[in-house]
Design a protein around this motif. Structure first.
Motif, short mmCIF file in Angstrom:
data_model
loop_
_atom_site.label_atom_id
_atom_site.label_comp_id
_atom_site.label_asym_id
_atom_site.label_seq_id
_atom_site.Cartn_x
_atom_site.Cartn_y
_atom_site.Cartn_z
N LYS A 141 51.23 73.31 14.93
CA LYS A 141 51.20 74.65 15.09
C LYS A 141 51.90 75.61 14.03
O LYS A 141 52.86 75.14 13.60
N ALA A 177 46.76 76.12 16.17
CA ALA A 177 47.07 74.51 15.86
C ALA A 177 45.96 74.13 14.83
O ALA A 177 44.81 74.47 15.03
N ASP A 230 53.04 79.71 16.84
CA ASP A 230 52.28 78.86 17.98
C ASP A 230 51.21 79.17 18.50
O ASP A 230 50.89 78.85 19.55
#
Length: 191
Positions: free
Chosen positions: A125, A93, A90
């Motif tokens: 993500k 993106a 994460d």
């Protein structure tokens, strides 16, 4: 093998980025904010001062300035483009969208397009080690890390590059830049 490439790209120069550094919680290692890799089109101030209305790209009017470009022909059939991955979940993106950089003002001189965020929906993500292919007109951004730690970022830009930023890149003395590449010195983010 993880980066499928077009047969005609074999033997051509590609551009590798490996960035490893410690990143503090809530900070980004790379460029934050929604952006694409290709520079935008904007009114040419010289022509405007002469009473003309014209658009110019970041370097010379009417000239394409790719940073990988990218064409998709089918499953695992890509020409050009950019491959990216990182080891921190994460922290990147990517959006399933393309921005038409030829529309004057849609992106800035560095591909910034934060004002389009509400129009492109939610990005995807990337997971740890998840490798994705994108074009140089695909919106993406670095995200703040959830914890402090070391992040490794990988980017492979395929041969379709017109400009190379000498102050932002490391020379490989074993592989000369193609003669078609314009080398630019100085900080690319300074106006």
């Amino acid at each position: 093998d993880a980066c499928p490439f077009y047969r005609e790209e074999l033997g051509k120069v590609a551009y590798l980025t490996v960035h490893e550094s410690n990143v503090e919680k809530a900070e980004t290692q790379r460029r934050s904010g929604l952006h694409i890799e290709s520079p935008g089109i904007f009114p040419d101030p010289i022509q405007q001062n002469q009473g003309e209305v014209a658009a110019a790209c970041s370097f010379h009017p009417g000239v394409e300035h790719p940073w990988g470009m990218g064409m998709f022909y089918g499953p695992d059939r890509y020409e050009g483009g950019i491959y990216i991955a990182s080891n921190v979940e994460d922290s990147t993106a990517v959006w399933d969208a393309l921005v038409d950089r030829t529309i004057p003002g849609i992106v800035d001189r560095h591909g910034g397009c934060e004002h389009l965020r509400s129009l492109v929906g939610r990005g995807t993500k990337l997971g740890i080690g998840e490798l994705v292919w994108m074009t140089d007109c695909t919106p993406h951004e670095a995200l703040p890390q959830k914890t402090t730690g070391t992040r490794q970022f990988f980017r492979l830009v395929m041969p379709y590059v017109s400009h190379w930023y000498g102050d932002h890149s490391t020379v490989n003395h074993k592989v000369p830049l193609p003669e078609s590449i314009t080398v630019i010195h100085g900080n690319k983010f300074e106006e």
